[in-house]
Scaffold this motif. Structure first.
Motif, PDB file in Angstrom:
ATOM      1  N   HIS A 234       0.934  -1.152  -0.100  1.00 34.30           N
ATOM      2  CA  HIS A 234      -0.152   0.028  -0.106  1.00 34.30           C
ATOM      3  C   HIS A 234       0.876   1.186  -0.054  1.00 34.30           C
ATOM      4  O   HIS A 234       1.157   1.957   1.193  1.00 34.30           O
ATOM      5  N   ARG A 235       1.521   1.571  -1.159  1.00 35.01           N
ATOM      6  CA  ARG A 235       2.383   2.538  -1.268  1.00 35.01           C
ATOM      7  C   ARG A 235       1.862   4.122  -1.073  1.00 35.01           C
ATOM      8  O   ARG A 235       2.517   4.854  -0.520  1.00 35.01           O
ATOM      9  N   VAL A 236       0.581   4.251  -1.758  1.00 26.22           N
ATOM     10  CA  VAL A 236       0.065   5.498  -1.525  1.00 26.22           C
ATOM     11  C   VAL A 236      -0.281   5.884  -0.081  1.00 26.22           C
ATOM     12  O   VAL A 236       0.007   6.830   0.337  1.00 26.22           O
ATOM     13  N   GLU A 237      -0.630   4.815   0.443  1.00 31.37           N
ATOM     14  CA  GLU A 237      -1.216   5.057   2.140  1.00 31.37           C
ATOM     15  C   GLU A 237       0.087   5.237   2.880  1.00 31.37           C
ATOM     16  O   GLU A 237       0.086   6.048   3.752  1.00 31.37           O
ATOM     17  N   CYS A 238       1.265   4.625   2.473  1.00 31.69           N
ATOM     18  CA  CYS A 238       2.517   4.902   3.147  1.00 31.69           C
ATOM     19  C   CYS A 238       2.911   6.240   3.091  1.00 31.69           C
ATOM     20  O   CYS A 238       3.354   6.914   3.851  1.00 31.69           O
ATOM     21  N   ILE A 239       3.083   6.726   1.753  1.00 33.47           N
ATOM     22  CA  ILE A 239       3.390   8.195   1.138  1.00 33.47           C
ATOM     23  C   ILE A 239       2.540   9.005   2.230  1.00 33.47           C
ATOM     24  O   ILE A 239       3.140  10.033   2.747  1.00 33.47           O
ATOM     25  N   PHE A 240       1.238   8.759   1.899  1.00 34.73           N
ATOM     26  CA  PHE A 240       0.123   9.926   2.761  1.00 34.73           C
ATOM     27  C   PHE A 240       0.543   9.867   4.218  1.00 34.73           C
ATOM     28  O   PHE A 240       0.736  11.148   4.809  1.00 34.73           O
ATOM     29  N   GLN A 241       0.881   8.800   4.799  1.00 32.81           N
ATOM     30  CA  GLN A 241       1.113   8.788   6.176  1.00 32.81           C
ATOM     31  C   GLN A 241       2.535   9.637   6.570  1.00 32.81           C
ATOM     32  O   GLN A 241       2.733  10.320   7.391  1.00 32.81           O
ATOM     33  N   MET A 242       3.659   9.246   5.528  1.00 35.66           N
ATOM     34  CA  MET A 242       4.857   9.811   5.772  1.00 35.66           C
ATOM     35  C   MET A 242       4.751  11.303   5.726  1.00 35.66           C
ATOM     36  O   MET A 242       5.279  12.315   6.582  1.00 35.66           O
TER      37      MET A 242
ATOM     38  N   GLN B  94       2.099  13.306   6.208  1.00 35.34           N
ATOM     39  CA  GLN B  94       1.522  13.780   7.436  1.00 35.34           C
ATOM     40  C   GLN B  94       2.469  13.795   8.633  1.00 35.34           C
ATOM     41  O   GLN B  94       2.491  14.742   9.528  1.00 35.34           O
ATOM     42  N   GLN B  95       3.226  12.716   8.852  1.00 33.98           N
ATOM     43  CA  GLN B  95       4.321  12.693   9.813  1.00 33.98           C
ATOM     44  C   GLN B  95       5.246  13.801   9.727  1.00 33.98           C
ATOM     45  O   GLN B  95       5.755  14.650  10.566  1.00 33.98           O
ATOM     46  N   LEU B  96       5.626  13.880   8.519  1.00 35.15           N
ATOM     47  CA  LEU B  96       6.797  15.262   8.045  1.00 35.15           C
ATOM     48  C   LEU B  96       6.214  16.461   8.477  1.00 35.15           C
ATOM     49  O   LEU B  96       6.940  17.302   9.085  1.00 35.15           O
ATOM     50  N   VAL B  97       4.935  16.744   8.073  1.00 36.89           N
ATOM     51  CA  VAL B  97       4.282  18.012   8.817  1.00 36.89           C
ATOM     52  C   VAL B  97       4.282  18.235  10.015  1.00 36.89           C
ATOM     53  O   VAL B  97       4.440  19.112  10.544  1.00 36.89           O
ATOM     54  N   ILE B  98       3.748  17.222  10.938  1.00 36.65           N
ATOM     55  CA  ILE B  98       3.741  17.175  12.215  1.00 36.65           C
ATOM     56  C   ILE B  98       5.207  17.448  12.999  1.00 36.65           C
ATOM     57  O   ILE B  98       5.257  18.096  13.852  1.00 36.65           O
ATOM     58  N   ASP B  99       5.991  16.511  12.383  1.00 37.05           N
ATOM     59  CA  ASP B  99       7.517  16.772  12.922  1.00 37.05           C
ATOM     60  C   ASP B  99       8.068  18.271  12.530  1.00 37.05           C
ATOM     61  O   ASP B  99       8.694  18.967  13.259  1.00 37.05           O
ATOM     62  N   GLY B 100       7.580  18.922  11.350  1.00 39.09           N
ATOM     63  CA  GLY B 100       8.105  20.200  11.079  1.00 39.09           C
ATOM     64  C   GLY B 100       7.258  21.102  11.921  1.00 39.09           C
ATOM     65  O   GLY B 100       7.774  22.235  12.389  1.00 39.09           O
TER      66      GLY B 100
ATOM     67  N   SER C  86      -5.160  22.073   5.411  1.00 41.64           N
ATOM     68  CA  SER C  86      -4.125  21.404   4.399  1.00 41.64           C
ATOM     69  C   SER C  86      -4.152  19.599   4.754  1.00 41.64           C
ATOM     70  O   SER C  86      -4.112  18.722   3.949  1.00 41.64           O
ATOM     71  N   PHE C  87      -4.427  19.421   6.085  1.00 35.20           N
ATOM     72  CA  PHE C  87      -4.678  17.920   6.543  1.00 35.20           C
ATOM     73  C   PHE C  87      -6.165  17.542   5.936  1.00 35.20           C
ATOM     74  O   PHE C  87      -6.120  16.241   5.341  1.00 35.20           O
ATOM     75  N   GLN C  88      -7.207  18.289   5.789  1.00 35.34           N
ATOM     76  CA  GLN C  88      -8.428  18.041   5.118  1.00 35.34           C
ATOM     77  C   GLN C  88      -8.073  17.855   3.492  1.00 35.34           C
ATOM     78  O   GLN C  88      -8.759  16.810   3.118  1.00 35.34           O
ATOM     79  N   ASP C  89      -7.424  18.639   3.093  1.00 31.43           N
ATOM     80  CA  ASP C  89      -7.293  18.591   1.672  1.00 31.43           C
ATOM     81  C   ASP C  89      -6.367  17.237   1.249  1.00 31.43           C
ATOM     82  O   ASP C  89      -6.371  16.610   0.325  1.00 31.43           O
ATOM     83  N   LEU C  90      -5.174  16.964   2.217  1.00 29.66           N
ATOM     84  CA  LEU C  90      -4.482  15.604   2.057  1.00 29.66           C
ATOM     85  C   LEU C  90      -5.423  14.357   2.121  1.00 29.66           C
ATOM     86  O   LEU C  90      -5.458  13.592   1.458  1.00 29.66           O
ATOM     87  N   ALA C  91      -6.533  14.315   3.105  1.00 34.05           N
ATOM     88  CA  ALA C  91      -7.301  13.209   3.300  1.00 34.05           C
ATOM     89  C   ALA C  91      -8.253  13.478   2.178  1.00 34.05           C
ATOM     90  O   ALA C  91      -8.682  12.319   1.721  1.00 34.05           O
TER      91      ALA C  91
ATOM     92  N   LEU D 184      -9.061   9.984  -0.357  1.00 40.36           N
ATOM     93  CA  LEU D 184     -10.306   9.609  -0.641  1.00 40.36           C
ATOM     94  C   LEU D 184     -10.632   9.497  -2.052  1.00 40.36           C
ATOM     95  O   LEU D 184     -11.199   8.542  -2.321  1.00 40.36           O
ATOM     96  N   THR D 185     -10.050  10.642  -2.921  1.00 41.95           N
ATOM     97  CA  THR D 185     -10.382  10.447  -4.209  1.00 41.95           C
ATOM     98  C   THR D 185      -9.609   9.421  -5.045  1.00 41.95           C
ATOM     99  O   THR D 185     -10.049   8.786  -5.723  1.00 41.95           O
ATOM    100  N   TYR D 186      -8.393   9.192  -4.455  1.00 40.15           N
ATOM    101  CA  TYR D 186      -7.600   8.114  -4.745  1.00 40.15           C
ATOM    102  C   TYR D 186      -8.510   6.794  -4.928  1.00 40.15           C
ATOM    103  O   TYR D 186      -8.446   5.914  -5.589  1.00 40.15           O
ATOM    104  N   HIS D 187      -9.010   6.548  -3.706  1.00 38.00           N
ATOM    105  CA  HIS D 187      -9.788   5.070  -3.270  1.00 38.00           C
ATOM    106  C   HIS D 187     -10.691   5.137  -4.237  1.00 38.00           C
ATOM    107  O   HIS D 187     -11.276   4.078  -4.576  1.00 38.00           O
ATOM    108  N   GLU D 188     -11.598   6.202  -4.399  1.00 35.22           N
ATOM    109  CA  GLU D 188     -12.767   6.088  -5.242  1.00 35.22           C
ATOM    110  C   GLU D 188     -12.251   5.847  -6.826  1.00 35.22           C
ATOM    111  O   GLU D 188     -12.996   5.193  -7.471  1.00 35.22           O
ATOM    112  N   ALA D 189     -11.381   6.316  -7.232  1.00 30.39           N
ATOM    113  CA  ALA D 189     -10.782   6.151  -8.537  1.00 30.39           C
ATOM    114  C   ALA D 189     -10.368   4.740  -8.811  1.00 30.39           C
ATOM    115  O   ALA D 189     -10.441   4.154  -9.870  1.00 30.39           O
TER     116      ALA D 189
END
Length: 168
Positions: free
Chosen positions: A3-11, A13-19, A35-40, A44-49
């Protein structure tokens, strides 16, 4: 990872929180929440596609649609002959109706799998290369000083600052 997309998504988010923790990002909480809402929303759009690409059109639906189109092609001339005067008007109306229905069906079939590898599809590798080039350019510009506003009477310092900003 599978699940590369979800992994990158989590990374991301983690980089933003660390920042935020290291105070590299000094953003107001409402803007950061957006910005977190837009990422989510993007995930969601990726999963629908992905659902569109993986779930095929039911076979029964395709058979029923083909049957209706064939019946329309057979019976439309008879019905048009009853309701129109002359053979030309019968031909024109029948051809128009039948052609439009087959055309709409063809468009629906083309749109049923937007991720099919055909000549009219988007080439993801070219888009990715262009995105990487844009991100590289943004990264290179991040080291240059921010532009500043100067009053019009101080034109010489304005030219100097523009030259230093342009050369960086």
């Amino acid at each position: 990872s599978e699940h590369r997309v979800e992994c990158i998504f989590q990374m991301i988010q983690q980089l933003v929180i660390d920042g935020m923790k290291t105070k590299v990002l000094s953003i107001a909480p409402p803007i950061l929440t957006r910005s977190f809402q837009d990422l989510a929303s993007g995930l969601l759009t990726y999963h629908e596609a992905k659902k569109l690409a993986c779930v095929p059109l039911p076979f029964a639906y395709m058979v029923i649609t083909a049957t209706i189109l064939i019946c329309l092609s057979v019976f439309a001339p008879c019905m048009m002959a009853l309701y129109t005067k002359g053979s030309w008007s019968t031909f024109v109306y029948t051809f128009g109706i039948v052609f439009m229905m087959w055309y709409i069906n063809g468009v629906a079939e083309a749109l049923s799998n937007p991720f099919a590898k055909e000549s009219r599809t988007l080439e993801a590798s070219k888009v990715q290369i262009e995105l990487n080039e844009l991100l590289t350019q943004l990264f290179q510009q991040s080291t240059s000083p921010s532009p500043a506003y100067h009053r019009p009477d101080d034109r010489r310092s304005l030219r100097n600052s523009l030259r230093s900003w342009h050369s960086a």
